[in-house]
Design a protein around this motif. Structure first.
Motif, short mmCIF file in Angstrom:
data_model
loop_
_atom_site.label_atom_id
_atom_site.label_comp_id
_atom_site.label_asym_id
_atom_site.label_seq_id
_atom_site.Cartn_x
_atom_site.Cartn_y
_atom_site.Cartn_z
N ALA A 115 14.24 -1.19 16.91
CA ALA A 115 13.11 -0.10 15.99
C ALA A 115 13.23 -1.16 14.32
O ALA A 115 12.15 -0.57 13.77
CB ALA A 115 14.34 0.79 15.60
N ARG A 118 10.21 -4.05 14.94
CA ARG A 118 9.35 -3.22 14.94
C ARG A 118 8.77 -2.28 13.74
O ARG A 118 7.42 -2.52 12.95
CB ARG A 118 9.32 -2.00 15.52
N GLU A 119 9.62 -2.52 13.20
CA GLU A 119 9.49 -1.30 11.48
C GLU A 119 8.58 -2.39 10.34
O GLU A 119 8.10 -2.59 9.57
CB GLU A 119 9.99 -0.41 10.99
N GLU A 122 4.93 -2.31 11.01
CA GLU A 122 4.37 -2.12 10.50
C GLU A 122 4.34 -1.68 8.67
O GLU A 122 3.77 -2.20 8.82
CB GLU A 122 4.82 -0.56 10.96
N TYR A 126 0.58 -2.39 7.19
CA TYR A 126 0.14 -1.21 6.26
C TYR A 126 -0.08 -1.42 4.60
O TYR A 126 -1.51 -1.29 4.25
CB TYR A 126 2.03 -0.43 5.94
N ARG A 393 7.80 -4.69 2.51
CA ARG A 393 8.24 -3.80 1.53
C ARG A 393 8.58 -3.03 1.14
O ARG A 393 8.54 -1.74 1.16
CB ARG A 393 10.38 -4.57 2.30
N TYR A 396 5.42 -0.79 1.29
CA TYR A 396 5.57 0.26 2.71
C TYR A 396 6.92 1.86 2.19
O TYR A 396 6.65 2.65 2.63
CB TYR A 396 6.11 0.14 3.55
N LYS A 400 7.14 5.15 1.87
CA LYS A 400 7.56 6.58 3.15
C LYS A 400 8.55 7.40 2.70
O LYS A 400 8.33 8.29 2.41
CB LYS A 400 8.14 5.56 3.74
N THR A 413 11.95 6.77 9.17
CA THR A 413 11.49 5.85 8.97
C THR A 413 13.65 4.97 10.04
O THR A 413 14.22 5.50 10.13
CB THR A 413 11.39 4.38 7.83
N ALA A 414 12.86 4.00 10.31
CA ALA A 414 14.20 3.27 10.92
C ALA A 414 14.66 3.07 10.01
O ALA A 414 16.50 2.81 10.96
CB ALA A 414 14.00 2.65 12.10
#
Length: 448
Positions: A115, A118-119, A122, A126, A393, A396, A400, A413-414
């Motif tokens: 997870a 994969r983030e 993302e 983003y 980071r 993002y 978030k 988020t993870a």
């Protein structure tokens, strides 16, 4: 030629032979195209959300809140954007940036590691979407990254790690053996490397300025010389005290990363600031320049105390960075000698190229080497601790944490359920940074 008009060369900086008064700018190269704006805005009496810190995290959070109809005020201790967001190398990575995949699995377990990886992909997606949607002119480029192997065994380990990253997170990559590495870099000191073609670069100064402008256009406020001195609870939220007065709000977001202090003590204990330094060359002759970085990517290596480099957008200059081993701003050329030495080790042909800019900044490091976002027991939101990989980071995480403030399920988020450990002895950890870095440099040099 007088000393005051002399521009030092890479070789002179590497030897520490820069004369007093030499023509050398002790500020980020990025500020040439994006000077830090003075701030004279008045402090509003209230806002829906007050954000402490005007870096990428704070600006991204503010923009998300404004686009969703909330009022947002960003407070900055000094000049907006004076910190790491305009002092970094402008490199943007994907996937696992701090740990090998198998190491992350061993630390976090298979499901959580997948997870998190994969983030990471993302995050890169983003920031690209944000730049495009907001039409921010900052030289964003999916140029890819070449990571050079310092030893043969590093090459083999990278090859296995890239396979794991592709399998788990779908990150494309390919290996370049030493016999073919001159297609990627004009140096023979490495043992091949890996290429992540989806990684990117941007101009951090222009990116920050673009975010600032979009916030202003949306009615937000970024206020400099307005350090948050205290945060207190009220019946409806918080009051934040600054040198300009007090402001009340429903929510507070801490977005200070390497400048996190005792304002919120439980966060201050969880971040250790680490110095990072960079240098910029002057224009390099075309005959030399064309053979150095033929693919114009982002570049790095596999040392424990690694260095990273890239070209300046649209110019025949090289921006070169690495750890600084100190925190206070140091205007002594000796503080940057190791960067020039590393550059000459890789590219001896740059010996007589001028160095025009040297600068440093602060990275926010966490004990577990992963970033964290969430809310303290007292209800203060935060997003900090990027450990040197903060361009995507921070952007993002700012987005978030803003969604989490709004109670939007899209803010999940993870990273939400990760424990955020304190440093066992925080004051000792801060003082130990230069010692640990020196030890790692010795081990790198000795191939231990």
């Amino acid at each position: 030629m007088g000393e005051e008009s002399h521009v030092p060369t890479v070789a002179e900086l590497a030897r520490g032979q820069v004369a007093p008064g030499a023509k050398l700018a002790y500020q980020p190269y990025w500020w040439e195209a994006a000077p830090r704006p003075p701030s004279s805005a008045a402090l509003p009496n209230e806002a829906d959300v007050v954000i402490v810190g005007s870096g990428f995290t704070g600006l991204s959070a503010a923009l998300t809140l404004l686009r969703r109809g909330r009022s947002a005020v960003v407070l900055e201790r000094g000049v907006p954007g004076f910190g790491a967001s305009t002092r970094n190398g402008g490199q943007i990575g994907s996937g696992n940036q701090k740990f090998r995949v198998k190491t992350l699995i061993a630390l976090r377990g298979q499901r959580k590691a997948e997870a998190l990886l994969r983030e990471g992909v993302e995050m890169l997606a983003y920031i690209g979407q944000l730049v495009e949607t907001e039409k921010i002119d900052c030289h964003f480029s999916r140029c890819g990254r070449f990571r050079a192997a310092v030893r043969p065994e590093h090459y083999e380990a990278m090859a296995r790690d890239m396979e794991d990253l592709k399998r788990i997170a779908g990150v494309e990559s390919f290996m370049v053996p030493r016999a073919e590495q001159r297609t990627e870099i004009g140096s023979d000191v490495f043992f091949g490397g890996s290429v992540l073609p989806g990684d990117a670069t941007l101009h951090p100064g222009l990116y920050h300025a673009g975010l600032m402008q979009r916030i202003a256009d949306a009615g937000g406020h970024v206020i400099g010389n307005a350090a948050a001195e205290a945060i207190s609870h009220t019946d409806t939220g918080f009051t934040v005290r600054t040198p300009l007065g007090e402001i009340t709000c429903r929510n507070v977001v801490i977005a200070t990363n390497g400048h996190t202090d005792g304002l919120v003590p439980e966060l201050g204990r969880r971040i250790v600031p680490i110095g990072s330094g960079l240098i910029a060359t002057g224009e390099i002759g075309e005959a030399v320049f064309s053979g150095l970085l033929p693919k114009d990517r982002a570049y790095g290596n596999t040392n424990r105390v690694f260095y990273y480099f890239r070209t300046a957008p649209g110019e025949r200059r090289i921006i070169w960075g690495g750890r600084a081993g100190r925190l206070a701003a140091d205007t002594s050329p000796k503080a940057f000698r190791h960067l020039a030495r590393d550059m000459l080790h890789v590219f001896p042909a740059l010996s007589e190229v001028p160095v025009t800019h040297v600068w440093d900044g602060r990275i926010g490091y966490t004990y577990d080497e992963v970033p964290h976002l969430g809310r303290t027991a007292r209800g203060v939101h935060y997003a900090i601790g990027y450990c040197g990989t903060g361009v995507s980071r921070a952007t993002y995480f700012g987005h978030k944490i803003a969604l989490q403030v709004l109670g939007d399920a899209g803010g999940r988020t993870a990273f939400d359920d990760l424990a955020f450990p304190s440093f066992p002895v925080h004051s000792v950890a801060k003082q130990a940074v230069p010692v640990v870095e020196t030890w790692y440099r010795i081990r790198d040099a000795a191939n231990i």
